[in-house]
Design a protein around this motif. Structure first.
Motif, PDB file in Angstrom:
ATOM      1  N   GLY A 293       8.234  -4.164  -2.397  1.00 49.65           N
ATOM      2  CA  GLY A 293       8.333  -2.907  -3.126  1.00 49.65           C
ATOM      3  C   GLY A 293       7.527  -2.873  -4.401  1.00 49.65           C
ATOM      4  N   GLN A 294       7.516  -3.942  -5.180  1.00 47.72           N
ATOM      5  CA  GLN A 294       6.766  -3.988  -6.432  1.00 47.72           C
ATOM      6  C   GLN A 294       5.270  -3.859  -6.168  1.00 47.72           C
ATOM      7  OE1 GLN A 294       8.017  -3.950  -9.487  1.00 47.72           O
ATOM      8  NE2 GLN A 294       6.006  -3.969 -10.439  1.00 47.72           N
ATOM      9  N   VAL A 295       4.785  -4.567  -5.162  1.00 46.78           N
ATOM     10  CA  VAL A 295       3.361  -4.498  -4.814  1.00 46.78           C
ATOM     11  C   VAL A 295       3.007  -3.102  -4.325  1.00 46.78           C
ATOM     12  CG1 VAL A 295       1.587  -5.389  -3.260  1.00 46.78           C
ATOM     13  CG2 VAL A 295       3.234  -6.948  -4.291  1.00 46.78           C
ATOM     14  N   GLU A 296       3.838  -2.532  -3.461  1.00 49.03           N
ATOM     15  CA  GLU A 296       3.573  -1.195  -2.935  1.00 49.03           C
ATOM     16  C   GLU A 296       3.553  -0.166  -4.059  1.00 49.03           C
ATOM     17  OE1 GLU A 296       2.638  -0.386   0.047  1.00 49.03           O
ATOM     18  OE2 GLU A 296       2.820  -2.435   0.773  1.00 49.03           O
ATOM     19  N   GLY A 297       4.409  -0.329  -5.051  1.00 50.63           N
ATOM     20  CA  GLY A 297       4.421   0.581  -6.184  1.00 50.63           C
ATOM     21  C   GLY A 297       3.134   0.517  -6.986  1.00 50.63           C
ATOM     22  N   GLN A 298       2.612  -0.698  -7.186  1.00 51.80           N
ATOM     23  CA  GLN A 298       1.350  -0.856  -7.914  1.00 51.80           C
ATOM     24  C   GLN A 298       0.181  -0.269  -7.124  1.00 51.80           C
ATOM     25  OE1 GLN A 298       1.024  -1.775 -11.018  1.00 51.80           O
ATOM     26  NE2 GLN A 298       3.210  -2.196 -11.198  1.00 51.80           N
ATOM     27  N   VAL A 299       0.181  -0.466  -5.812  1.00 57.16           N
ATOM     28  CA  VAL A 299      -0.874   0.092  -4.961  1.00 57.16           C
ATOM     29  C   VAL A 299      -0.851   1.616  -5.038  1.00 57.16           C
ATOM     30  CG1 VAL A 299      -1.623   0.372  -2.564  1.00 57.16           C
ATOM     31  CG2 VAL A 299      -1.021  -1.886  -3.420  1.00 57.16           C
ATOM     32  N   THR A 300       0.338   2.207  -4.982  1.00 56.87           N
ATOM     33  CA  THR A 300       0.464   3.658  -5.082  1.00 56.87           C
ATOM     34  C   THR A 300      -0.039   4.154  -6.431  1.00 56.87           C
ATOM     35  OG1 THR A 300       2.368   3.601  -3.613  1.00 56.87           O
ATOM     36  CG2 THR A 300       2.104   5.571  -4.960  1.00 56.87           C
ATOM     37  N   ARG A 301       0.275   3.439  -7.501  1.00 59.56           N
ATOM     38  CA  ARG A 301      -0.177   3.818  -8.839  1.00 59.56           C
ATOM     39  C   ARG A 301      -1.698   3.796  -8.929  1.00 59.56           C
ATOM     40  NH1 ARG A 301      -1.532   1.436 -13.712  1.00 59.56           N
ATOM     41  NH2 ARG A 301      -1.456  -0.628 -12.790  1.00 59.56           N
ATOM     42  N   VAL A 302      -2.322   2.735  -8.404  1.00 60.85           N
ATOM     43  CA  VAL A 302      -3.781   2.620  -8.441  1.00 60.85           C
ATOM     44  C   VAL A 302      -4.430   3.729  -7.612  1.00 60.85           C
ATOM     45  CG1 VAL A 302      -5.726   1.175  -7.731  1.00 60.85           C
ATOM     46  CG2 VAL A 302      -3.798   0.166  -8.953  1.00 60.85           C
TER      47      VAL A 302
END
Length: 89
Positions: free
Chosen positions: A56-65
């Motif tokens: 989830g943390q990685v997916e959140g960062q990918v979505t932000r980028v």
């Protein structure tokens, strides 16, 4: 109170359930294809359902980028995109 999520066991294995087997015999080709895909990747499905790790943390960062990238689409070069990602939030 935190909900308790039951982990798959030998008797409650997600890919041995009768509904899963029934879906493999269904008239809808898309449903059959989905069920066959789950069976083909059985080990990965079991690991994903029984693991306590989350991406989830990685997916959140990918979505932000991706959001920052979309905001600058057509007018920003790579240097500006890099600066926006590093300085955002």
């Amino acid at each position: 109170m935190t909900p308790v999520i039951p982990q798959p066991t030998a008797s409650r294995h997600p890919l041995r359930h009768h509904e899963f087997n029934r879906s493999r015999q269904h008239d809808l080709p898309a449903l059959r294809q989905f069920a066959d895909g789950l069976l083909h990747d059985r080990d990965a499905v079991i690991a994903g359902l029984s693991s306590t790790w989350s991406s989830g943390q990685v997916e959140g960062q990918v979505t932000r980028v991706k959001l920052i990238k979309r905001k600058g689409y057509g007018r920003a070069n790579l240097d500006l995109l890099r600066r926006c990602i590093l300085l955002a939030d």
